[in-house]
Design a protein around this motif. Structure first.
Motif, PDB file in Angstrom:
ATOM      1  N   LEU A 226      57.395  49.253  35.912  1.00  9.86           N
ATOM      2  CA  LEU A 226      58.405  49.435  36.939  1.00  9.86           C
ATOM      3  C   LEU A 226      57.856  49.281  38.351  1.00  9.86           C
ATOM      4  N   LYS A 227      56.565  49.402  38.551  1.00  9.20           N
ATOM      5  CA  LYS A 227      56.013  49.357  39.904  1.00  9.20           C
ATOM      6  C   LYS A 227      56.144  47.966  40.509  1.00  9.20           C
ATOM      7  N   GLN A 228      56.278  47.947  41.814  1.00  4.65           N
ATOM      8  CA  GLN A 228      56.463  46.694  42.539  1.00  4.65           C
ATOM      9  C   GLN A 228      55.266  46.425  43.441  1.00  4.65           C
ATOM     10  N   SER A 229      54.086  46.759  42.940  1.00  2.91           N
ATOM     11  CA  SER A 229      52.852  46.553  43.694  1.00  2.91           C
ATOM     12  C   SER A 229      51.697  46.567  42.709  1.00  2.91           C
ATOM     13  N   TYR A 230      50.488  46.416  43.214  1.00  2.83           N
ATOM     14  CA  TYR A 230      49.288  46.522  42.388  1.00  2.83           C
ATOM     15  C   TYR A 230      48.580  47.840  42.671  1.00  2.83           C
ATOM     16  N   GLU A 231      48.041  48.459  41.623  1.00  6.28           N
ATOM     17  CA  GLU A 231      47.274  49.684  41.804  1.00  6.28           C
ATOM     18  C   GLU A 231      45.847  49.357  42.237  1.00  6.28           C
ATOM     19  N   SER A 232      45.212  48.404  41.541  1.00  3.57           N
ATOM     20  CA  SER A 232      43.862  47.966  41.898  1.00  3.57           C
ATOM     21  C   SER A 232      43.758  46.466  41.699  1.00  3.57           C
ATOM     22  N   SER A 233      42.830  45.859  42.433  1.00  2.00           N
ATOM     23  CA  SER A 233      42.576  44.421  42.325  1.00  2.00           C
ATOM     24  C   SER A 233      41.144  44.226  41.843  1.00  2.00           C
ATOM     25  N   ARG A 234      40.974  43.447  40.781  1.00  2.00           N
ATOM     26  CA  ARG A 234      39.662  43.264  40.166  1.00  2.00           C
ATOM     27  C   ARG A 234      39.379  41.774  40.015  1.00  2.00           C
ATOM     28  N   ALA A 235      38.101  41.456  39.923  1.00  2.00           N
ATOM     29  CA  ALA A 235      37.734  40.046  39.802  1.00  2.00           C
ATOM     30  C   ALA A 235      36.393  39.888  39.105  1.00  2.00           C
ATOM     31  N   LEU A 236      36.257  38.756  38.424  1.00  2.00           N
ATOM     32  CA  LEU A 236      34.986  38.292  37.866  1.00  2.00           C
ATOM     33  C   LEU A 236      34.737  36.913  38.453  1.00  2.00           C
ATOM     34  N   ILE A 237      33.689  36.775  39.235  1.00  2.00           N
ATOM     35  CA  ILE A 237      33.387  35.531  39.943  1.00  2.00           C
ATOM     36  C   ILE A 237      32.070  34.969  39.419  1.00  2.00           C
ATOM     37  N   ILE A 238      32.107  33.702  38.975  1.00  2.00           N
ATOM     38  CA  ILE A 238      30.940  33.067  38.356  1.00  2.00           C
ATOM     39  C   ILE A 238      30.701  31.714  39.004  1.00  2.00           C
ATOM     40  N   GLY A 239      29.455  31.447  39.389  1.00  2.00           N
ATOM     41  CA  GLY A 239      29.086  30.140  39.931  1.00  2.00           C
ATOM     42  C   GLY A 239      27.707  29.740  39.440  1.00  2.00           C
ATOM     43  N   ILE A 240      27.589  28.523  38.922  1.00  2.00           N
ATOM     44  CA  ILE A 240      26.304  28.086  38.349  1.00  2.00           C
ATOM     45  C   ILE A 240      25.919  26.730  38.919  1.00  2.00           C
TER      46      ILE A 240
END
Length: 584
Positions: A8-22
């Motif tokens: 039901l929420k209209q927003s994000y509680e937390s923002s997470r990411a996995l960033i990979i560069g090779i």
């Protein structure tokens, strides 16, 4: 499992990411700017998009082994990741594709991969399968690598629009890759120095070029922007591949006014967000192209066979997508599963619904048989007895309800009552009805009656206290489709009400003819009858019918057996039912 209260929420509680560069591989040729790309994306997420640094996992070169990548990705399956979180996964590196018996298999190439050992690669579908374990409602994969084997739905259309609230409240898994199988990633020469072509355009899109007129950037809008830019870049020989592999929500990247909107729970935040136009490849058959093709066939008296074949082809596709293989009728009920099924049914009904509406709007008598066949074939498997959970069995009729509403409103708007009559009075066969041939309107209403009795549509966010939740939900759901096709504007509501009244009275009349009690599906016109009296849509339509009697267009089209007396009896008894309802 996703908890309904979080949906039901209209927003994000937390923002997470996995960033990979090779850049530097142990056994594979190096790349020049993959680490630069990864670092810039990480910095944008933290510095510009509000991602907290501790929630961003960053792996480059020798740290980006197969084990570390998978371990980092699977760490998001923990309870610390909430339902209202968003997760972005970015990979810049080599991709690889191998042909299999069932098609192409796509791989990501980690730092320690051995090109002669496929067990050292990461299968793309290993990530998509494991994404099921992650509670975050929105996941966006951005892959600056070329490979095949992506099973995605590309359903971004020119001129399409979505409600911002709905985007936040619907589940989604989306992906965009730099290129397809056997294409070479352009590791330089992009719009930004020291970045690949793909990530260069991606960065520009995130920083504002993919925004709509309100400054909102969604994953769909970003994917459309990057697709067009990379495919047409002079330094690129790539064609990005993008779409959704689960759900039909949208990852929100930037929404400038969402804090203001979500701060007041009573504020109407049904703000329409347009998806940018995408210059899709010519080989892709879009909904717009399908609609144009149907219009072309309808304009020619010699195209009935082609129209028939095209309609049946779309029905077959619809049936394969909405089969019990994808929507099991056994198992337990949950609000979460109900919402997911509604969203999926809507997605899989989209093309056939639009095509069916166009046919109903312009069809002449020569095309009525195609309308009947589409309804008949789409309903075939639903009239057979089958065990399972009652709610899932009845909910199988929801896609047919969508088809009826879209075609019915279109027919009413164009005053094509013969087309509406052909649809409502389509006979579905003898299964489970002895020697009788139930009409489509009857059988559909039986399924809807069960859904009405359970008030299941009140489980949809925003519909908890509505008198006619199914009708109210369809009013909002169908409007963008119909308006895109026919530009009804303010006339949409009156056509909607007239269709619902005619549908309800047809059902009521058929029940009376069969000796059953008075009942018909009551839509929004029901509470309007209570609040507006003689100015309600029901009374105004009845007045029109009384003035014209046998010359009333629905009667002339054969509805109610072509008899005004039959209509009048059903309408008078139905009016009595409406008068006895306690809406307040």
């Amino acid at each position: 499992m996703r908890d309904l209260k979080y949906v039901l929420k209209q927003s994000y509680e937390s923002s997470r990411a996995l960033i990979i560069g090779i850049n530097k591989y142990q056994n594979v040729s190096p790349l020049g700017y993959a680490v630069n790309d990864a670092k810039e994306i990480r910095d944008i997420l933290i510095g510009e998009l509000g991602f907290e640094a501790e929630n961003v996992t960053y792996l480059t070169d020798s740290d980006a082994t197969k084990s570390n990548i998978l371990k980092s990705f699977l760490s998001f399956t923990s309870e610390r990741v909430k339902v209202d979180d968003r997760l972005l996964v970015f990979f810049a590196g080599h991709g690889h594709t191998k042909a299999g018996f069932r098609g192409e298999v796509g791989y990501l190439v980690p730092y320690d991969a051995d090109m002669n050992d496929y067990s050292s690669f990461i299968r793309w579908d290993e990530l998509t399968r494991n994404a099921e374990l992650i509670r975050a409602k929105h996941i966006l994969f951005i892959m600056d690598a070329c490979y095949g084997g992506l099973a995605v739905n590309r359903d971004i259309q020119a001129g399409s629009s979505r409600f911002l609230k709905d985007m936040y409240q619907r589940f989604s898994r989306q992906v965009i890759t730099a290129g397809k199988a056997n294409e070479v990633v352009s590791d330089s020469g992009g719009p930004i120095p020291d970045h690949s072509v793909f990530t260069g355009h991606l960065i520009e899109g995130i920083r504002g070029k993919a925004a709509n007129e309100h400054g909102v950037i969604t994953a769909s809008g970003l994917m459309a922007y990057v697709y067009t830019k990379v495919a047409n870049d002079l330094n690129s020989e790539q064609t990005p591949h993008y779409g959704q592999f689960d759900g039909d929500g949208d990852f929100i990247i930037v929404a400038p006014n969402i804090d203001e909107l979500s701060g007041d729970e009573k504020k109407d935040i049904d703000e329409l967000i347009s998806v940018p136009y995408t210059e899709v490849a010519r080989s892709i058959v879009t909904l717009e192209e399908k609609v144009d093709y149907v219009k072309e066939l309808l304009s020619s008296q010699k195209s009935h066979i082609k129209l028939h074949d095209f309609g049946i082809e779309e029905v077959r596709l619809f049936l394969s997508r909405t089969s019990e293989d994808n929507f099991a009728v056994s198992g337990s009920y949950s609000d979460e599963e109900f919402l997911d099924r509604i969203s999926s049914y809507e997605k899989y009904t989209r093309d056939l619904g639009a095509i069916f509406a166009v046919m109903a709007y312009w069809a002449t008598e020569a095309e009525f048989e195609v309308l009947r066949k589409i309804i008949s074939r789409a309903s075939d498997r639903l009239i057979e007895s089958q065990g399972g959970l009652t709610i899932w069995l009845n909910l199988r009729w929801y896609p047919l309800l969508l088809l009826l509403y879209q075609a019915g409103i279109a027919a009413v708007e164009s005053k094509n009552y013969q087309a509406l009559s052909a649809i409502l009075y389509t006979k579905l066969g003898e299964s489970n009805y002895g020697n009788s041939n139930p009409y489509f309107a009857q059988k559909l209403s039986s399924g809807i009656l069960e859904l009405t009795r359970t008030d299941i549509f009140k489980r949809i966010p925003g519909h908890e206290r509505q008198y006619t939740p199914i009708s109210e939900y369809l009013f909002k759901q169908v409007q963008p489709v119909i308006d895109d096709l026919f530009f009804l504007g303010k006339g949409y509501e009156s056509s909607f009400d007239e269709f619902e009244i005619l549908y309800a009275l047809v059902v009521a009349d058929l029940r009376l003819q069969d000796g059953h009690g008075m009942w018909g599906p009551i839509g929004r016109f029901g509470w309007k009858f209570s609040s507006r009296g003689e100015n309600s849509p029901f009374v105004m339509l009845a007045t029109e019918a009384a003035n014209l009697k046998e010359h009333w267009p629905p009667i002339k089209a054969g509805m109610f057996g072509g008899s005004y007396e039959r209509y009048e009896k059903a309408a008078n008894e139905f009016k009595g039912v409406l008068g006895r309802l306690n809406w307040w």
